[in-house]
Design a protein around this motif. Structure first.
Motif, PDB file in Angstrom:
ATOM      1  N   LEU A  66      31.257  42.839  44.264  1.00 12.30           N
ATOM      2  CA  LEU A  66      29.962  42.172  44.421  1.00 12.30           C
ATOM      3  C   LEU A  66      29.688  41.900  45.895  1.00 12.30           C
ATOM      4  N   THR A  67      30.671  42.173  46.728  1.00 11.51           N
ATOM      5  CA  THR A  67      30.482  42.033  48.181  1.00 11.51           C
ATOM      6  C   THR A  67      30.230  43.423  48.769  1.00 11.51           C
ATOM      7  N   ILE A  87      37.841  39.061  49.913  1.00 10.13           N
ATOM      8  CA  ILE A  87      38.619  39.955  50.776  1.00 10.13           C
ATOM      9  C   ILE A  87      38.333  39.604  52.241  1.00 10.13           C
ATOM     10  N   GLU A  97      56.427  43.055  45.975  1.00 11.21           N
ATOM     11  CA  GLU A  97      55.322  43.320  45.054  1.00 11.21           C
ATOM     12  C   GLU A  97      55.881  43.801  43.712  1.00 11.21           C
ATOM     13  N   ARG A  98      55.423  43.167  42.636  1.00 16.37           N
ATOM     14  CA  ARG A  98      55.987  43.517  41.320  1.00 16.37           C
ATOM     15  C   ARG A  98      55.543  44.893  40.820  1.00 16.37           C
TER      16      ARG A  98
HETATM   17  C1  LIG Z   1      37.005  40.194  38.393  1.00 17.52           C
HETATM   18  C2  LIG Z   1      37.132  39.893  39.849  1.00 17.52           C
HETATM   19  C3  LIG Z   1      36.215  40.437  40.736  1.00 17.52           C
HETATM   20  C4  LIG Z   1      36.304  40.157  42.107  1.00 17.52           C
HETATM   21  N1  LIG Z   1      35.386  40.705  42.950  1.00 17.52           N
HETATM   22  C5  LIG Z   1      35.473  40.468  44.272  1.00 17.52           C
HETATM   23  C6  LIG Z   1      34.545  41.043  45.191  1.00 17.52           C
HETATM   24  O1  LIG Z   1      33.596  41.698  44.793  1.00 17.52           O
HETATM   25  N2  LIG Z   1      34.701  40.812  46.517  1.00 17.52           N
HETATM   26  C7  LIG Z   1      35.734  40.061  46.997  1.00 17.52           C
HETATM   27  O2  LIG Z   1      35.844  39.904  48.209  1.00 17.52           O
HETATM   28  N3  LIG Z   1      36.608  39.471  46.144  1.00 17.52           N
HETATM   29  C8  LIG Z   1      36.502  39.651  44.808  1.00 17.52           C
HETATM   30  N4  LIG Z   1      37.388  39.052  43.941  1.00 17.52           N
HETATM   31  C9  LIG Z   1      38.328  38.042  44.460  1.00 17.52           C
HETATM   32  C10 LIG Z   1      39.585  38.551  45.129  1.00 17.52           C
HETATM   33  O3  LIG Z   1      39.326  39.457  46.158  1.00 17.52           O
HETATM   34  C11 LIG Z   1      40.564  39.154  44.169  1.00 17.52           C
HETATM   35  O4  LIG Z   1      40.933  38.200  43.204  1.00 17.52           O
HETATM   36  C12 LIG Z   1      41.843  39.617  44.885  1.00 17.52           C
HETATM   37  O5  LIG Z   1      42.554  40.418  43.968  1.00 17.52           O
HETATM   38  C13 LIG Z   1      42.703  38.512  45.379  1.00 17.52           C
HETATM   39  O6  LIG Z   1      43.599  39.054  46.320  1.00 17.52           O
HETATM   40  P1  LIG Z   1      45.014  38.442  46.550  1.00 17.52           P
HETATM   41  O7  LIG Z   1      45.708  39.327  47.498  1.00 17.52           O
HETATM   42  O8  LIG Z   1      44.898  36.993  46.861  1.00 17.52           O
HETATM   43  O9  LIG Z   1      45.663  38.519  45.091  1.00 17.52           O
HETATM   44  P2  LIG Z   1      46.003  39.821  44.208  1.00 17.52           P
HETATM   45  O10 LIG Z   1      45.126  40.967  44.533  1.00 17.52           O
HETATM   46  O11 LIG Z   1      46.040  39.335  42.803  1.00 17.52           O
HETATM   47  O12 LIG Z   1      47.446  40.160  44.745  1.00 17.52           O
HETATM   48  C14 LIG Z   1      48.584  39.416  44.395  1.00 17.52           C
HETATM   49  C15 LIG Z   1      49.736  40.367  44.227  1.00 17.52           C
HETATM   50  O13 LIG Z   1      50.896  39.599  43.955  1.00 17.52           O
HETATM   51  C16 LIG Z   1      51.679  40.294  43.020  1.00 17.52           C
HETATM   52  N5  LIG Z   1      52.549  39.324  42.335  1.00 17.52           N
HETATM   53  C17 LIG Z   1      52.169  38.286  41.565  1.00 17.52           C
HETATM   54  N6  LIG Z   1      53.256  37.635  41.086  1.00 17.52           N
HETATM   55  C18 LIG Z   1      54.328  38.294  41.587  1.00 17.52           C
HETATM   56  C19 LIG Z   1      55.741  38.109  41.439  1.00 17.52           C
HETATM   57  N7  LIG Z   1      56.255  37.118  40.715  1.00 17.52           N
HETATM   58  N8  LIG Z   1      56.564  38.969  42.104  1.00 17.52           N
HETATM   59  C20 LIG Z   1      56.056  39.979  42.876  1.00 17.52           C
HETATM   60  N9  LIG Z   1      54.732  40.195  43.022  1.00 17.52           N
HETATM   61  C21 LIG Z   1      53.882  39.365  42.387  1.00 17.52           C
HETATM   62  C22 LIG Z   1      50.660  40.927  42.093  1.00 17.52           C
HETATM   63  O14 LIG Z   1      51.192  42.032  41.403  1.00 17.52           O
HETATM   64  C23 LIG Z   1      49.538  41.302  43.043  1.00 17.52           C
HETATM   65  O15 LIG Z   1      49.608  42.638  43.495  1.00 17.52           O
HETATM   66  C24 LIG Z   1      37.339  39.321  42.576  1.00 17.52           C
HETATM   67  C25 LIG Z   1      38.249  38.769  41.673  1.00 17.52           C
HETATM   68  C26 LIG Z   1      38.154  39.059  40.326  1.00 17.52           C
HETATM   69  C27 LIG Z   1      39.152  38.454  39.375  1.00 17.52           C
END
Ligand SMILES: Cc1cc2nc3c(=O)[nH]c(=O)nc-3n(C[C@H](O)[C@H](O)[C@H](O)COP(=O)(O)OP(=O)(O)OC[C@H]3O[C@@H](n4cnc5c(N)ncnc54)[C@H](O)[C@@H]3O)c2cc1C
Length: 412
Positions: free
Chosen positions: A46-47, A385, A27-28
Motif C-alpha cells: 500500500l506504500t 519498510i 532467520e527461521r
Molecule cells: C498484510 C500486511 C501488509 C503490509 N503492507 C505493508 C506495505 O504496504 N508497506 C509497508 O511499508 N509495510 C507493510 N506492512 C508492514 C511491514 O512492512 C511488514 O509487517 C514487515 O513484514 C515487517 O518487517 P519486519 O522485518 O519487522 O518483520 P518480518 O518481515 O515479519 O521479519 C521477521 C523475520 O523474523 C523471523 N523470525 C521470527 N521468529 C523467529 C525465530 N524464533 N527464529 C528465527 N527467525 C525468526 C521471521 O521468519 C521473519 O522472516 C504490511 C504488513 C502486513 C501484515
C-alpha cells in the motif's frame, strides 16, 4: 545477534556493518520469510515504490509511484540482503533467549550462540489475532485468518464474512466479492484515507508534511497511538480509493463490529456502525486539514483546486444487529482482526501485559537488548519498510555506544 531477516533486521545489519560491528542474523526460514509464507497472493504494497527506502538502497526503477506486487516485495528484500552482504543464517529457528552474566545465550535448532547484544527483529505480525468467541462459530462454517488466506479458490462457494475493515480486511473483502461470492464486512474502528489527494499519493503528503516522522515521545498517548489500526489503503494500478463507499457500491454489505457469537451461533454486531464511520470520516478530515495547512505554509496549496474531500461514508438506516451463522448463508469467516508478535521463546523478563516488549523507543528494559519493527517504535513510520532506516541508525548508535562501555544516549 539479530533475530529475523525481514527488512527491519536487514536494515539493522547494514547499520552495524557500517560501524564495523561483527554480527549475525538468524532467520527461521528464507530472507523475507513472512512475505513468502504469511500474505495473500494478490497483495500489493500500500506504500508506493519510492517509499521503500532502506539504508543504502533507494528505489531505482522507472515506476516510483507504483505499488510492488508480493513477488516483487520478496525479490526486493532478498536483493537487499545480497547487496549489503548481510551475514544471514537461514533455516535457523531461535528456540530460547536467556540472560547470561555478559549478555545472552541464544538457543537455536542449529546450536547455541552467545552474544553481548541482541536485536529482536522477529516481526510485529507473527500471530493473527482472533477473538475468543470464534470457538462458537458453527462447524459448518470454515474459518481462516488473513495470514492463512491466499485467494478465493481456497473458499467454498457461498457467502463470506470478513471481520475487520482495515487495509487487510477491505482488500480481502474486495477480492472475494469479485470472485462472485456475497460478502458481509464487519466494521470496527478503522482509519479511512483517500489514495490520492490534491493530485498526489496520500503517502507523499504524509511523508512531506512530517506526519510519518512524528516521534514516539512527541505524541500525547503513545499506548493509544500504538493501537491505531492501519490506514484503509490499497495499492492498485488505477490508484483508486478502497473505502467502505467503494465496497458498498459494488455490493459488499457492511455491518457493525462483531462483538460476540451466542452459543447457538448467532452473531452480535455492535449498533455503533454509523458512529464508527462518522468518527473515521472526522479523523480523515483532520489529517487532510493538517496536510492543507502544511501545503499552504510550503507554497504547495492551490486555492483554485477542488478540495477533493470524499463524501461521508454511507451507512444504511438500520444495519442488521445479528445473523444466524447456522442458517447456511455464510460458508466462511475470515478474521482480519489484526496481528501481534510472538515472543514465546524469549525467557527474559521484558514482556508487559498482553505479551508486548517493554521498551523506550526500541531500547529494551534490559542491558544490550534492542527491538526493531514494532508499531510506532520510534516514529509513526516505524512499522513501514520506509521507517526501518531511521530506527536502525538511531538504535545502532546506541548499541555501539553500549558496546564501547560509553554512556548510551539516543539523539533525535
Ligand atoms: C498484510 C500486511 C501488509 C503490509 N503492507 C505493508 C506495505 O504496504 N508497506 C509497508 O511499508 N509495510 C507493510 N506492512 C508492514 C511491514 O512492512 C511488514 O509487517 C514487515 O513484514 C515487517 O518487517 P519486519 O522485518 O519487522 O518483520 P518480518 O518481515 O515479519 O521479519 C521477521 C523475520 O523474523 C523471523 N523470525 C521470527 N521468529 C523467529 C525465530 N524464533 N527464529 C528465527 N527467525 C525468526 C521471521 O521468519 C521473519 O522472516 C504490511 C504488513 C502486513 C501484515
Amino acid at each position: 545477534m539479530i533475530i529475523g531477516a525481514g527488512h527491519a533486521g536487514l536494515a539493522m545489519s547494514r547499520c552495524l556493518t557500517e560501524r564495523s560491528i561483527d554480527h549475525v542474523v538468524l532467520e527461521r526460514g528464507e530472507v523475507a520469510h513472512s512475505w513468502r509464507t504469511e500474505r495473500w497472493d494478490s497483495l500489493h504494497l500500500l506504500t508506493p515504490n519510492w517509499q521503500s527506502r532502506l539504508p543504502g538502497y533507494d528505489y531505482q526503477g522507472d515506476d516510483p509511484d507504483g505499488y510492488r506486487a508480493l513477488p516483487e516485495v520478496i525479490d526486493f528484500i532478498a536483493e537487499y540482503a545480497k547487496a549489503i552482504a548481510a551475514p544471514v543464517r537461514t533455516h535457523t529457528t531461535v528456540t530460547s533467549v536467556r540472560p547470561t552474566e555478559s549478555g545472552y545465550l541464544v538457543r537455536t535448532d542449529q546450536g547455541d550462540w552467545r552474544c553481548r547484544t541482541l536485536v529482536l527483529a522477529s516481526g510485529a505480525c507473527n500471530i493473527a489475532g482472533v477473538p475468543a468467541f470464534a470457538e462458537r462459530v458453527p462447524r459448518t462454517v470454515a474459518q481462516l485468518t488473513a495470514q492463512q488466506y491466499r485467494n478465493p479458490s481456497q473458499l467454498a462457494d457461498g457467502g463470506v464474512m470478513v471481520v475487520g475493515a482495515s487495509s487487510s480486511g477491505t482488500q480481502i473483502a474486495h477480492e472475494i466479492h469479485r470472485s462472485g461470492r456475497p460478502v458481509v464486512l464487519s466494521v470496527g474502528e478503522h482509519i479511512r484515507a483517500p489514495r490520492l489527494y490534491r493530485g498526489k499519493d496520500l503517502e507523499w503528503w504524509m511523508d512531506a508534511a512530517g506526519v510519518l516522522d512524528e516521534r514516539y515521545d512527541q505524541v500525547d498517548d503513545i499506548k493509544r497511538a500504538r493501537r491505531v489500526p492501519s490506514l484503509q489503503l490499497a495499492g492498485t494500478p488505477d490508484r483508486s480509493t478502497l473505502d467502505l463507499n467503494a465496497l458498498t457500491a459494488i455490493g459488499v454489505k457492511i455491518v457493525g463490529r462483531l462483538s460476540g457469537i451466542t452459543e447457538n451461533g448467532k452473531t452480535q454486531f455492535a449498533g455503533s456502525l454509523r458512529n464508527m464511520c462518522a468518527l473515521s470520516d472526522l479523523k480523515m478530515g483532520r489529517l487532510l486539514d493538517l496536510i492543507d495547512e502544511w501545503a499552504r505554509a510550503n507554497g504547495l496549496y492551490d486555492p483554485g483546486e477542488q478540495p477533493q474531500r470524499l463524501p461521508p461514508t454511507r451507512v444504511e438506516d438500520a444495519p442488521p444487529l445479528g445473523m444466524d451463522l447456522a442458517a447456511g448463508a455464510i460458508k466462511t469467516i475470515i478474521w482480519a482482526t489484526g496481528y501481534r508478535p510472538d515472543y514465546s521463546w524469549l525467557e527474559v523478563p521484558v514482556l508487559g501485559r498482553k505479551g508486548m516488549i517493554r521498551h523506550d523507543g526500541g531500547v529494551v528494559a534490559v542491558p544490550g537488548m534492542y527491538l526493531m519493527g514494532a508499531v510506532f517504535l520510534r516514529r509513526r513510520k516505524s512499522t513501514l519498510i520506509d521507517g526501518a532506516g531511521d530506527d536502525a541508525r538511531d538504535l545502532s548508535a546506541h548499541l555501539a555506544s553500549y558496546l564501547d562501555g560509553g554512556l548510551a544516549r539516543l539523539t533525535a
